[in-house]
Design an enzyme around this catalytic site. Structure first.
Site, short mmCIF file in Angstrom:
data_model
loop_
_atom_site.label_atom_id
_atom_site.label_comp_id
_atom_site.label_asym_id
_atom_site.label_seq_id
_atom_site.Cartn_x
_atom_site.Cartn_y
_atom_site.Cartn_z
CE1 TYR A 22 9.01 21.68 -3.54
CE2 TYR A 22 7.25 22.76 -2.35
CZ TYR A 22 8.59 22.55 -2.54
OH TYR A 22 9.51 23.19 -1.76
CB SER A 23 1.50 19.06 -7.12
OG SER A 23 1.21 19.89 -6.02
CB SER A 55 2.89 28.24 -11.60
OG SER A 55 1.82 27.81 -10.80
CD GLU A 137 4.04 28.54 -2.40
OE1 GLU A 137 2.95 28.25 -2.93
OE2 GLU A 137 5.04 27.79 -2.47
CD GLU A 264 -11.08 21.06 2.25
OE1 GLU A 264 -12.23 21.36 1.91
OE2 GLU A 264 -10.07 21.42 1.60
#
Length: 282
Positions: A22-23, A55, A137, A264
């Site tokens: 994803y990131s 990960s 998740e 946030e």
């Protein structure tokens, strides 16, 4: 259905391990800004780009990758959810990221025309699939995560008893509070099992466990006192000392309020989608 038959049994048996693509360096919490692209190649796709904070990418057999398959679309439109086999020498490079805890379960992953033979949900449906996965998740899947949390809490309590810190009324109150909050997290996760479609439930769960785990790491150091800053000398390892389990817990938990969607971002989701407050200016 063919994908379910192909992948789910091996996942359930632990025969195939997966990582999450994803990131990216310029698209973390703002995932819709990702730059990884995929182009059609026969019956599949070729993926090019970079992912980060992946990960266990070095151990995974497969990676599910969110990539842009329609360059004419912007933000969350034109994204697809692709399944990429990790065993592609010359096409995929995994670079471990050494953390301050000394471990390196996070990685950078570089795709150079990597083959992606499967798309989940159809081309262009990647955002919907990815958000559905993230909701689980951050939400009900934490019931499994809490097994590990309970074991870590037990280790911290044992250290407090062993070192005598449990006799300090303030520390003892903090230990009891951690235990009580873990029970609350369990009840909240059980409650959300029946809250399908609640846009705020996953964000509430993430806020609960992220802060709780971070406080547990801090408490693990507090019960150890000055000894928490030291470790046994191990010159054979080429370092002055080796971190123990509680020290690693403390250092790793610094990231708990950031990864998986920062606090946030979770508060913005609750504010906008649950409370109906004005959207954050971008």
């Amino acid at each position: 259905e063919a994908q379910r038959r192909r992948f789910l049994p091996a996942i359930a048996r632990g025969e195939e391990l997966w990582c999450q693509g994803y990131s990216e360096p310029e698209a973390g919490s703002d995932l819709a800004g990702l730059r990884t692209v995929a182009v059609r190649d026969g019956g599949g796709y070729r993926v090019s780009g970079q992912k980060i904070w992946t990960s266990l990418a070095g151990e995974a057999d497969w990676c599910f990758v969110l990539a842009r398959t329609d360059p004419g679309e912007r933000r969350h439109r034109g994204l697809s959810f692709l399944l990429v086999p990790m065993d592609q020498p010359g096409r995929i490079e995994v670079r471990p990221i050494r953390q301050m805890s000394g471990t390196a379960e996070f990685n950078e992953v570089f795709f150079d025309g990597a083959r992606a033979p499967h798309v989940v949900g159809g081309e262009g449906a990647g955002w919907r699939v990815a958000m559905g996965l993230l909701a689980r998740e951050r939400g009900v899947s934490t019931l499994v995560q809490q097994i590990g949390f309970a074991a870590e809490l037990a280790a911290v309590i044992a250290a407090a008893v062993r070192g005598g810190a449990v006799r300090d009324p303030a520390l003892r109150e903090q230990l009891v509070r951690q235990w009580a909050e873990l029970r609350v997290m369990r009840w909240n996760a059980l409650r959300t099992l029946g809250a399908a479609g609640d846009p705020g439930a996953p964000s509430v769960a993430k806020l609960l466990w992220g802060g709780w785990h971070q406080r547990l790491g801090e408490l693990a150091m507090r019960v150890r006192g000055a000894a928490a800053a030291l470790g046994p000398v191990d010159w054979s390892a080429g370092a002055p000392y080796e971190l123990d389990a509680l020290q690693r817990l403390f250092l790793f938990t610094r990231a708990d309020t950031l990864y998986g969607g920062s606090d946030e971002i979770q508060r913005n989701i609750i504010a906008e989608r649950v409370l109906g407050l004005p959207r954050l200016e971008r």
